[in-house]
Each structure stands twice: as structure tokens, then as C-alpha cells.
Design a protein around this motif. Structure first.
Motif, short mmCIF file in Angstrom:
data_model
loop_
_atom_site.label_atom_id
_atom_site.label_comp_id
_atom_site.label_asym_id
_atom_site.label_seq_id
_atom_site.Cartn_x
_atom_site.Cartn_y
_atom_site.Cartn_z
N ASN A 31 0.81 -1.28 -0.11
CA ASN A 31 0.01 -0.05 -0.08
C ASN A 31 0.93 1.17 0.00
O ASN A 31 0.36 2.56 0.60
N CYS A 32 2.08 1.20 -0.76
CA CYS A 32 2.90 2.28 -0.49
C CYS A 32 2.32 3.41 -1.27
O CYS A 32 1.83 3.32 -2.35
N ARG A 33 2.76 4.55 -0.74
CA ARG A 33 2.42 5.89 -1.39
C ARG A 33 3.64 6.43 -2.17
O ARG A 33 3.44 7.37 -3.07
N SER A 34 4.64 6.36 -1.26
CA SER A 34 5.87 7.05 -1.68
C SER A 34 6.94 6.14 -2.73
O SER A 34 8.12 6.45 -2.70
N GLY A 35 6.20 5.46 -3.79
CA GLY A 35 7.27 4.93 -4.64
C GLY A 35 7.92 3.61 -4.10
O GLY A 35 8.94 3.14 -4.96
N CYS A 36 7.55 3.00 -2.98
CA CYS A 36 8.15 1.84 -2.44
C CYS A 36 9.76 1.91 -2.57
O CYS A 36 10.35 0.97 -2.64
N SER A 37 10.13 3.22 -2.08
CA SER A 37 11.54 3.37 -1.96
C SER A 37 12.12 2.98 -0.58
O SER A 37 13.26 2.54 -0.14
N LYS A 38 11.02 2.48 0.38
CA LYS A 38 11.38 2.23 1.79
C LYS A 38 11.55 0.43 1.58
O LYS A 38 10.79 -0.13 1.02
N ARG A 39 12.21 0.04 2.67
CA ARG A 39 12.34 -1.41 2.83
C ARG A 39 11.07 -2.28 3.42
O ARG A 39 11.02 -3.32 3.50
N SER A 40 10.18 -1.29 3.88
CA SER A 40 9.01 -1.81 4.51
C SER A 40 7.96 -2.20 3.42
O SER A 40 6.89 -2.67 3.69
N CYS A 41 8.17 -1.67 2.16
CA CYS A 41 7.27 -2.16 1.12
C CYS A 41 7.06 -3.70 1.07
O CYS A 41 7.92 -4.39 1.07
N TYR A 42 5.71 -4.32 1.09
CA TYR A 42 5.34 -5.58 1.27
C TYR A 42 5.76 -6.42 -0.05
O TYR A 42 6.28 -7.47 0.06
N CYS A 43 5.71 -5.63 -1.11
CA CYS A 43 6.14 -6.36 -2.57
C CYS A 43 7.61 -6.68 -2.23
O CYS A 43 8.27 -7.67 -2.54
N GLY A 49 8.04 -8.04 -7.70
CA GLY A 49 7.88 -6.73 -8.28
C GLY A 49 6.35 -6.10 -7.92
O GLY A 49 5.56 -6.79 -7.65
N CYS A 50 6.33 -4.83 -8.13
CA CYS A 50 4.92 -4.43 -7.91
C CYS A 50 4.18 -4.60 -9.35
O CYS A 50 4.83 -4.51 -10.32
N ASP A 51 2.75 -4.30 -9.03
CA ASP A 51 2.10 -4.39 -10.56
C ASP A 51 1.01 -3.30 -10.26
O ASP A 51 1.01 -2.46 -9.10
N SER A 52 0.03 -3.46 -11.26
CA SER A 52 -0.84 -2.33 -11.55
C SER A 52 -1.86 -2.43 -10.17
O SER A 52 -2.47 -1.04 -9.75
N SER A 53 -2.01 -3.19 -9.46
CA SER A 53 -2.79 -3.26 -8.37
C SER A 53 -2.22 -2.73 -7.08
O SER A 53 -2.88 -2.64 -6.19
N CYS A 54 -1.04 -2.46 -6.81
CA CYS A 54 -0.26 -1.73 -5.89
C CYS A 54 -0.54 -0.12 -5.84
O CYS A 54 -0.91 0.33 -7.06
N GLN A 61 10.12 2.30 -7.07
CA GLN A 61 11.59 2.29 -6.75
C GLN A 61 11.72 0.87 -6.39
O GLN A 61 12.88 0.46 -6.08
N ASN A 62 10.90 -0.29 -6.30
CA ASN A 62 10.95 -1.46 -5.85
C ASN A 62 12.18 -2.16 -6.94
O ASN A 62 11.78 -2.43 -8.27
N THR A 93 18.14 1.09 -3.85
CA THR A 93 17.03 1.75 -4.82
C THR A 93 17.19 1.17 -6.16
O THR A 93 18.39 0.49 -6.56
N ALA A 94 16.26 1.41 -6.98
CA ALA A 94 16.46 1.18 -8.45
C ALA A 94 17.65 1.89 -8.92
O ALA A 94 18.00 1.49 -9.95
N ASP A 95 17.71 3.11 -8.51
CA ASP A 95 18.62 3.95 -9.35
C ASP A 95 20.21 3.38 -8.85
O ASP A 95 20.99 3.21 -9.96
N GLU A 96 20.18 2.67 -7.72
CA GLU A 96 21.38 2.12 -7.35
C GLU A 96 21.71 0.83 -8.32
O GLU A 96 22.97 0.55 -8.51
#
Ligand SMILES: [Zn+2]
Ligand SMILES: [Zn+2]
Ligand SMILES: [Zn+2]
Ligand SMILES: [Zn+2]
Ligand SMILES: [Zn+2]
Length: 304
Positions: A31-43, A49-54, A61-62, A93-96
Motif C-alpha cells: 500500500n505504499c504511496r511514496s514509490g516503494c523506496s522504503k524497505r518496508s514495502c510489502y512487495c 515486483g509491484c504491479d498495477s494493483s499496488c 523504486q522496488n 534503490t532502483a537507481d543504485e
């Protein structure tokens, strides 16, 4: 015989791995709002990876949404568990992730000790033939093909083990996602002690030792209950009966007011003895107790 047991265990491991993965696949999304940049992202935590239902949208950034950097745009590869754990450990992060030098990684894999074992592999021979006369513009595609062969969950007999910094064979090694290390095929993850164990028996040797210790202490408890418990119980019952007799029959004590309270205390003590000690001795000595059969009784035991 042993081999059979081993292969059963390997199968078990593989199917449990698979069913865990499938379970994760079906269960909830992040249920991330901030683009899944945190490690707490469930996905992210479920290594997928996340998909459209996230809830994250295109800024996601997952890491696991960016594996096409290694495997190529149109491949549906999932990363090998060893590669997943290496990524999670080294990249935030994805950038890294995009900063990882793919060519250097490929060179590192090609220089590992057991790399020559791939000379038996037909697919790899084809790959190598093309690699030796590769044009600059085809290079990246070909490196991604290389990663698909060695870093993805399916495909060839071999995978690259980041834990051992060497090539590993799918039949001989596997990566435990709980211990986060590559393991020998004879090892399996024991749910009892939550560690990878080596051996042929279920439960594992470590758990078995624990069980043995436990039964030793149980034996001591039974001895104690038999020799001390029963004699102490009979002495106390005798003591209470004598007390009740004295308080009720002797005239001097009948005339004192406090006798009534003392009598009450003795009767209470007597009842508690009968209820608590007898049932406990029966449970310990004969491994048979009402608590096993009656929930109400089990709850009652916590009171006395
Ligand atoms: Zn997320
Ligand atoms: Zn998600
Ligand atoms: Zn996301
Ligand atoms: Zn590993
Ligand atoms: Zn393990």
C-alpha cells in the motif's frame, strides 16, 4: 535407501519453496504511496515486483520491478534466490541497481574457479561461440542472455552463487532463503530449530539432541514426583485430617473464636491439596492428565 530419503527431502524442499512463492504471489499487495523506496514495502519484502494493483504507480523504486536491467526487456525471468539476496544486501534503490556494472559482473562470473564446468553445457557453448565474435552493438543483449542463464531461477543446470563466489550446480547446491546462504544438497532447512541442518533424520540432529535433553529432565521430574511427591502428599493429608479432628472435637478449641477461621483455612488447604497436588502427581508420573481432555480443567489449573 538413503538416497531415496535425500531425494524425497529435496523434493519436499523444492515444493515447499514453490508453494511459499505461490502463496506470496496470491496474497496482498503493498500500500505504499511514496514509490516503494522504503524497505518496508510489502512487495519488496516478499521479493517480488509491484504491479498495477499496488498503490505505487510509475515512480515505483522496488528493485524487483527493474530486473529487466539484467535479464532484458521482454524476458519474464525471476531472479535466483541467491541473486535476490545479493541484490537486497548490496542495492537499496532502483537507481543504485542501474549503477551496477553489468560487464564487470559478467567478467567476475566468467573468471570464477568452476566456470570451466560450463564447457559441457550446450547452450553455453553456443553462447560462447557468439561471444567470441560479438559486435559492439549486440554485446548488451548477449550479456543479458548470459545473466538469464546463470542468475535467473529457471533455465540451466548451473547458477552463479554469490555466497560462494563461484558457479554452483542446481542439483548439488541450493540457496536457503531463510538462512540466506547457499547450501549443500544434503542439507535442508529444519522448521524445528529454524536452521539449515545436515543429516538423514527428521527431526534434525540438533532438534533430536534437544528432545533427548528434554526427556532426561522429564525423567528426573517423574522420579521426584514418585518418591517425594506421593510421600509428602500423604503426610500433608494426614496432617490436615488431624487438624480438622482437633479443631472440631476438643472442647478448649471449640470455645475459642479464632478456631472457626483456622478450621476454614485447614479445610481450604485440604481441598487445594486434593485438587492440585494429586492431579499434578498423576499427570507427571503417569503422563495422563485431565488437562489434556478438558479445556475447563486446564484453565482451572492456573487458578490453584
Ligand atoms: Zn510498495
Ligand atoms: Zn507493490
Ligand atoms: Zn511499487
Ligand atoms: Zn547463495
Ligand atoms: Zn536454512
Amino acid at each position: 535407501m538413503l538416497n531415496e530419503e535425500y531425494s524425497n527431502k529435496t523434493e519436499q524442499r523444492k515444493t515447499s519453496k514453490k508453494s511459499n512463492y505461490e502463496k506470496k504471489k496470491k496474497t496482498k499487495k503493498c500500500n505504499c504511496r511514496s514509490g516503494c523506496s522504503k524497505r518496508s514495502c510489502y512487495c519488496y519484502k516478499s521479493n517480488r515486483g509491484c504491479d498495477s494493483s499496488c498503490g505505487c504507480g510509475s515512480s515505483c523504486q522496488n528493485l524487483f520491478n527493474h530486473l529487466d536491467y539484467f535479464f532484458g526487456e521482454d524476458s519474464k525471468c525471476t531472479a535466483h534466490p541467491c541473486f535476490v539476496d545479493w541484490l537486497v544486501k548490496n542495492v537499496k534503490t532502483a537507481d543504485e541497481l542501474q549503477k551496477i556494472d553489468r560487464e564487470a559482473l559478467q567478467q567476475k562470473i566468467m573468471n570464477c574457479g568452476r566456470f570451466s564446468e560450463l564447457s559441457d553445457d550446450e547452450d553455453f557453448q553456443k553462447w560462447l561461440k557468439k561471444w567470441n565474435r560479438i559486435k559492439a552493438n549486440e554485446k548488451l543483449d548477449h550479456i543479458q542472455k548470459f545473466f538469464r542463464m546463470l542468475l535467473s531461477d529457471d533455465a540451466t543446470m548451473h547458477y552463479y552463487s554469490f555466497c560462494n563466489d563461484d558457479l554452483a550446480e542446481d542439483d548439488c547446491d541450493w540457496h536457503c532463503t531463510i538462512c540466506k546462504t547457499c547450501r549443500d544438497w544434503r542439507e535442508w532447512h529444519c522448521d524445528g530449530c529454524n536452521k539449515c541442518s545436515y543429516g538423514t533424520t527428521l527431526p534434525c540432529q540438533r532438534c533430536e539432541r534437544k528432545n533427548q535433553m528434554f526427556s532426561f529432565w522429564r525423567y528426573i521430574a517423574v522420579l521426584y514426583a514418585q518418591y517425594f511427591g506421593i510421600s509428602i502428599l500423604s503426610l500433608e493429608i494426614l496432617d490436615d485430617i488431624l487438624n480438622i479432628f482437633i479443631f472440631t472435637k476438643l472442647r478448649t478449641s471449640r470455645e475459642t473464636l479464632s478456631t472457626f477461621y483456622l478450621l476454614g483455612a485447614v479445610i481450604g488447604n485440604f481441598l487445594q491439596l486434593i485438587l492440585a497436588m494429586t492431579t499434578r502427581i498423576v499427570t507427571v508420573c503417569f503422563n495422563h492428565g485431565l488437562t489434556r481432555f478438558s479445556l475447563a480443567w486446564c484453565k482451572l489449573t492456573s487458578i490453584y
